[in-house]
Design a protein around this motif. Structure first.
Motif, short mmCIF file in Angstrom:
data_model
loop_
_atom_site.label_atom_id
_atom_site.label_comp_id
_atom_site.label_asym_id
_atom_site.label_seq_id
_atom_site.Cartn_x
_atom_site.Cartn_y
_atom_site.Cartn_z
N LYS A 1 -45.61 9.18 -39.78
CA LYS A 1 -44.45 8.41 -39.36
C LYS A 1 -44.60 6.96 -39.80
O LYS A 1 -45.64 6.35 -39.63
N ARG B 1 -39.98 3.63 -38.30
CA ARG B 1 -39.53 4.83 -37.58
C ARG B 1 -40.24 4.95 -36.23
O ARG B 1 -39.61 5.31 -35.24
N ARG C 1 -29.04 5.26 -30.79
CA ARG C 1 -28.53 6.51 -31.38
C ARG C 1 -27.77 6.22 -32.67
O ARG C 1 -27.89 6.97 -33.64
N ARG D 1 -30.40 5.59 -35.30
CA ARG D 1 -31.05 6.84 -35.73
C ARG D 1 -30.13 7.67 -36.61
O ARG D 1 -30.56 8.26 -37.60
N THR D 2 -28.85 7.70 -36.27
CA THR D 2 -27.88 8.46 -37.06
C THR D 2 -27.75 7.85 -38.46
O THR D 2 -27.70 8.60 -39.46
N GLN E 1 -30.80 8.90 -40.36
CA GLN E 1 -30.73 10.32 -40.70
C GLN E 1 -29.76 10.56 -41.86
O GLN E 1 -30.04 11.40 -42.73
N ASP E 2 -28.66 9.83 -41.87
CA ASP E 2 -27.72 9.93 -42.99
C ASP E 2 -28.39 9.54 -44.31
O ASP E 2 -28.21 10.20 -45.33
N ASP F 1 -31.65 9.68 -44.90
CA ASP F 1 -32.62 10.74 -45.20
C ASP F 1 -31.93 11.94 -45.84
O ASP F 1 -32.42 12.50 -46.82
N ASN F 2 -30.79 12.34 -45.29
CA ASN F 2 -30.05 13.48 -45.83
C ASN F 2 -29.59 13.21 -47.26
O ASN F 2 -29.68 14.10 -48.12
N ARG G 1 -32.62 13.53 -49.56
CA ARG G 1 -32.97 14.94 -49.79
C ARG G 1 -31.99 15.60 -50.74
O ARG G 1 -32.38 16.32 -51.65
N GLU H 1 -38.06 13.46 -49.09
CA GLU H 1 -37.69 13.96 -47.77
C GLU H 1 -37.13 12.86 -46.87
O GLU H 1 -36.19 13.08 -46.12
N PHE H 2 -37.74 11.68 -46.94
CA PHE H 2 -37.35 10.58 -46.06
C PHE H 2 -37.24 9.28 -46.86
O PHE H 2 -37.94 9.10 -47.85
#
Length: 155
Positions: free
Chosen positions: A3, A7, A30, A33-34, A37-38, A40-41, A44, A50-51
């Motif tokens: 990590k 993060r 939140r 974090r969202t 995550q966007d 990160d997605n 990928r 991956e991150f």
């Protein structure tokens, strides 16, 4: 995956807000974090790993701060001071996740060190100095102040 520092800091802040039942702070975390995550997605799906890196996360947080500053200013101009205060509160939460900012003498010394390291001698080197500073001190600079100091020393 180990990590990353940023993060881990966000996860810790999230758990603290959750355990203290601070719903307002939890909501802001939140959103953060969202957003990560966007990113990160997207990384990928485009085959870039991956991150995303800490630098990308810090850039995202800085962009979120800038957006909220602009919104707060707009709300003030419209006379909606309660909404402006809400934006400022979000800025405070986001800034709490950033590394300690260099200021005063620390910032001056960092500017001088990077100027020496890069061999900057004229205004044409300003971009290179600021780019190096951004890499060496991610999330720790007020770029307007750094820009001013660099300009004073090499222009």
């Amino acid at each position: 995956m180990q990590k990353s520092f940023v993060r881990a800091r966000i996860a810790e802040a999230f758990q603290e807000a959750k355990s203290s039942d601070n719903q307002e702070r939890l909501s802001i975390l939140r959103l953060i974090r969202t957003a990560i995550q966007d990113k990160d997605n997207l990384a990928r799906s485009t085959g870039r790993g991956e991150f995303v890196s800490d630098q990308t996360i810090l850039s995202t947080l800085e962009r979120m701060i800038q957006q909220r500053e602009e919104s707060a200013q707009g709300f003030v101009e419209l006379g909606r001071l309660d909404s402006a205060e809400g934006e400022r509160h979000e800025i405070t939460v986001i800034k709490s996740l950033l590394p300690k900012q260099l200021c005063g003498r620390e910032l001056e010394e960092a500017v001088e060190r990077v100027i020496r390291e890069t061999g900057a001698a004229s205004v044409r080197d300003k971009g290179r100095v600021l780019g190096t500073m951004k890499k060496k001190y991610p999330g720790q600079l007020d770029f307007k102040e750094a820009d001013r100091l660099v300009a004073e020393r090499i222009c």
